[in-house]
Design a protein around this motif. Sequence first.
Motif, mmCIF file in Angstrom:
data_model
loop_
_atom_site.group_PDB
_atom_site.id
_atom_site.type_symbol
_atom_site.label_atom_id
_atom_site.label_comp_id
_atom_site.label_asym_id
_atom_site.label_seq_id
_atom_site.Cartn_x
_atom_site.Cartn_y
_atom_site.Cartn_z
ATOM 1 N N TYR A 144 -44.589 41.857 -33.009
ATOM 2 C CA TYR A 144 -43.913 41.922 -34.272
ATOM 3 C C TYR A 144 -44.681 42.347 -35.411
ATOM 4 O O TYR A 144 -45.712 41.983 -35.344
ATOM 5 C CB TYR A 144 -43.013 40.526 -34.493
ATOM 6 C CG TYR A 144 -41.928 40.303 -33.107
ATOM 7 C CD1 TYR A 144 -40.972 40.597 -32.987
ATOM 8 C CD2 TYR A 144 -42.551 39.155 -32.600
ATOM 9 C CE1 TYR A 144 -40.008 40.317 -32.325
ATOM 10 C CE2 TYR A 144 -41.542 38.773 -31.626
ATOM 11 C CZ TYR A 144 -40.202 39.110 -31.489
ATOM 12 O OH TYR A 144 -39.506 38.623 -30.559
ATOM 13 N N LEU A 145 -43.790 42.844 -36.192
ATOM 14 C CA LEU A 145 -44.365 43.458 -37.762
ATOM 15 C C LEU A 145 -43.654 42.521 -38.404
ATOM 16 O O LEU A 145 -42.486 42.493 -38.532
ATOM 17 C CB LEU A 145 -44.327 44.860 -38.073
ATOM 18 C CG LEU A 145 -44.701 45.110 -39.415
ATOM 19 C CD1 LEU A 145 -45.972 45.142 -39.639
ATOM 20 C CD2 LEU A 145 -44.238 46.681 -39.646
ATOM 21 N N VAL A 146 -44.296 41.717 -39.173
ATOM 22 C CA VAL A 146 -43.798 40.632 -40.467
ATOM 23 C C VAL A 146 -44.337 41.082 -41.808
ATOM 24 O O VAL A 146 -45.384 41.296 -41.959
ATOM 25 C CB VAL A 146 -44.031 39.359 -39.917
ATOM 26 C CG1 VAL A 146 -45.111 39.117 -39.768
ATOM 27 C CG2 VAL A 146 -43.050 38.450 -40.853
ATOM 28 N N THR A 147 -43.464 41.281 -42.712
ATOM 29 C CA THR A 147 -43.824 41.497 -44.185
ATOM 30 C C THR A 147 -43.298 40.501 -45.245
ATOM 31 O O THR A 147 -42.259 39.894 -44.906
ATOM 32 C CB THR A 147 -43.488 43.037 -44.576
ATOM 33 O OG1 THR A 147 -42.259 43.106 -44.507
ATOM 34 C CG2 THR A 147 -43.988 43.941 -43.253
ATOM 35 N N CYS A 148 -43.915 40.266 -46.337
ATOM 36 C CA CYS A 148 -43.297 39.795 -47.548
ATOM 37 C C CYS A 148 -43.559 40.551 -48.800
ATOM 38 O O CYS A 148 -44.477 41.240 -48.720
ATOM 39 C CB CYS A 148 -43.753 38.242 -47.681
ATOM 40 S SG CYS A 148 -45.563 38.324 -47.849
ATOM 41 N N TYR A 158 -39.723 43.267 -37.819
ATOM 42 C CA TYR A 158 -39.578 44.528 -37.013
ATOM 43 C C TYR A 158 -40.034 44.211 -35.483
ATOM 44 O O TYR A 158 -41.339 43.679 -35.257
ATOM 45 C CB TYR A 158 -40.312 45.490 -37.361
ATOM 46 C CG TYR A 158 -39.705 46.346 -39.093
ATOM 47 C CD1 TYR A 158 -38.631 47.161 -38.975
ATOM 48 C CD2 TYR A 158 -40.422 45.541 -40.013
ATOM 49 C CE1 TYR A 158 -38.085 47.509 -40.094
ATOM 50 C CE2 TYR A 158 -39.800 46.114 -41.256
ATOM 51 C CZ TYR A 158 -38.685 47.036 -41.312
ATOM 52 O OH TYR A 158 -38.129 47.581 -42.487
ATOM 53 N N ASP A 159 -39.422 44.455 -34.537
ATOM 54 C CA ASP A 159 -39.581 44.429 -33.176
ATOM 55 C C ASP A 159 -40.384 45.626 -32.821
ATOM 56 O O ASP A 159 -39.745 46.761 -32.909
ATOM 57 C CB ASP A 159 -38.298 44.192 -32.152
ATOM 58 C CG ASP A 159 -38.798 43.997 -30.684
ATOM 59 O OD1 ASP A 159 -39.830 44.482 -30.465
ATOM 60 O OD2 ASP A 159 -37.958 43.136 -30.149
ATOM 61 N N LEU A 160 -41.765 45.694 -32.427
ATOM 62 C CA LEU A 160 -42.224 46.775 -31.965
ATOM 63 C C LEU A 160 -42.060 47.397 -30.607
ATOM 64 O O LEU A 160 -42.742 48.530 -30.517
ATOM 65 C CB LEU A 160 -43.918 46.359 -32.363
ATOM 66 C CG LEU A 160 -44.253 46.150 -33.652
ATOM 67 C CD1 LEU A 160 -45.826 45.661 -33.684
ATOM 68 C CD2 LEU A 160 -44.251 47.133 -34.762
ATOM 69 N N LEU A 185 -40.197 33.156 -36.104
ATOM 70 C CA LEU A 185 -39.442 34.293 -36.516
ATOM 71 C C LEU A 185 -38.372 34.480 -35.484
ATOM 72 O O LEU A 185 -37.458 35.211 -35.785
ATOM 73 C CB LEU A 185 -40.349 35.519 -36.181
ATOM 74 C CG LEU A 185 -41.790 35.771 -37.032
ATOM 75 C CD1 LEU A 185 -42.632 36.858 -36.503
ATOM 76 C CD2 LEU A 185 -41.339 35.676 -38.473
ATOM 77 N N THR A 186 -37.996 33.586 -34.536
ATOM 78 C CA THR A 186 -37.201 33.835 -33.586
ATOM 79 C C THR A 186 -36.105 32.599 -34.066
ATOM 80 O O THR A 186 -34.939 32.562 -33.701
ATOM 81 C CB THR A 186 -37.323 33.674 -32.191
ATOM 82 O OG1 THR A 186 -37.966 32.289 -31.979
ATOM 83 C CG2 THR A 186 -38.403 34.674 -31.743
#
Length: 682
Positions: free
Chosen positions: A208-212, A230-232, A274-275
């Motif tokens: 996963y890609l995670v942002t804030c 985002y699921d890579l 995240l899930t």
Amino acid sequence: MDGTNDAPYALDYSESMAFFNSAYNPTSAQSITATEFDIAQELLWAGSNEGRVASFYGCELRKYTGFRVSTTSDIRSILSITEGPLILTSDSLSLYTRQGLNIFHHRAPYLDNMQCMLMPQSHKQKKIYIGGYGGQLCEMDFDKKTLLRQVSLDEGDCIILKYCTRNFIATGSTNGVVNLRDPNSLQVIQRFTPHHGSLSDLDINNMYLVTCGFTRKMDHMNLDRFLVVYDLRNMQQLAPVPVFIDPCFLHYHTMTSTSVMVASQQGHHTQVDLTGGLTQTYSPIINLTTNPAGIITTFSVSTSMHCTAFGHSTGTIHLLYKNDPQCCFNYQSVETQFANPLADLVREDLQHYYPRLVSNDVKITLIEALDHVLSMMDKQISDYTEKHFHRENIEVLMNTFVKAVKQREVIVQAKGSNEQTSIPCSVVVWATGIKSHALTNRLREVIGLNIQSNRMGILTDQYLRIKGINDGSIFAIGDCATIEQPKLVDRIQLLFEEADTQHRGALDLQQFRSLVERRINEFPQLEMFSKKIEEVFKQADKDKSGYLSMERLHSALEKADTKIRALPATAQVASQEGRYIADLLNQLPDLTIKNYQQYNLKPFRYKHMGTLAYVGGDSAVLDFSGTKPILDLFNLKPLSGRGAAYLWKSFYFTEMFSGRTKTLLAFDWIRTQLYGRDISRY
């Protein structure tokens, strides 16, 4: 520090704080602009807006070193590598030793208003990727200090760089755009726009890609109270994950592939799944004790996941650490063990020949940079050794650095002090570590630094064959060599597809067992699974389905990769390597063979048998840390005193090669005990 009332998780952690500048003045304090945990020692590095760098030792954050890198720029980023801290300012890249000595200082026209850097460890060639506000992304050769590639950024800038084991680089810009780039060409593979204002932070793992970040509303930037994920695997955006704090900093929890550690500028800290969203029972909000007049400016997590560091705009560094006796940043340390044979010589021999001179003029001083001696051993042993030194009239200067060695004096400086002190001396024994020999470095250059990328020694495979020698005819052992340690997660896709013989996208227990047994020679870290495969499988199978998806397998293999450690530069390692090479050559039917696996030849495996150190006065210390099977079998504890000294001598006696050397050693010990040492040669 405080936490929620119904959150025992918060009670498992304590907080410590240190001032970046020992002469702290709240009205003119330096703001912390970068923090980084050291990958090899128990050090936390911090940089300030005045171009200074300091390091702090242990969970108590005791000042270790401090030096100035730049007089014109703030510290933008710090990256810990094997050689020491790699430091980026707006216009320079510098490498220092951990004691504060400069190794190189590189300036070039392409280093213009830089902000972030990245050095992927999985690349054979040592490359540094550097980005900033100048609209350029640079790829640089670390060893040659030359520019390999430079590309213009259509998104305007690059303030964050992250590497994914799927073999791409994630770049984040101030306008909220995140690009996934090919590390070889730096071309964009995939573009995301998670925030329609600005990007605050991002992190990435194999899944996963995670942002804030922020969203622009009516000419104002509003912080988004959720994480964008985002699921890579399919490059698709997942449902946003809400959080109960203002998310400004992110860091993946290395033990799981779906948990992210989140921090706010106000000092709030929590963990998010995240899930499953935020689960208050297991992920409470922890509030740091910070100065409300400022904000949190940096956020770092140690490789052990035991400690989290926060830099503050008022010049303070805060550490959140686990309440555990084994709490640490990582598992590397330094050793000091040299003063005692000198004390034995003075007390047992020179005292009889020169009693007046020894009593009045001879003094032994041990200078130690850390807060205790023999820091790589058990705390009980360290305490015993310090008390023993005191009884032997050896003065120990803790937390002290040697600044200069002159003909008749040694210049030292205590941590946290700007005052230097002179210690008169006539004999100086220097025992601060080892350095690669010129011949070793020359061999690495001849083979190619893109292959021999480890600056600490010659890189070998699991059979101790030098990497880059095509016919495998040259071996390297001992302090000059280091064994390449491949990571499981770097080859997760291949391992999963190989084990998934039924092509159902999941592994059952038998397939998992087969994977471990088949690959244990190539990946020694799998040994931690070999005796408890069913237990590991059940722990990874969180949904109790009887199968492991690639995500669950990745989580399990990450735990194994955390056990990778470089072998210490000790005689114990070199001895085992020498015996292994002898046995290997005797088993080879033909010296021209390259494929050792075809003949079922086992790779080298180091078995730690404990650590011994002589501390003088017929006393020694013995530590069994790292020899867990022995501890479990005999319930052995750290040993010290005269009994440990006899054990130390017996080990050395048995290691002698021949009966002649054993006889000579035994007579030396007996003669010394009866008549003293022969001082006519001194």
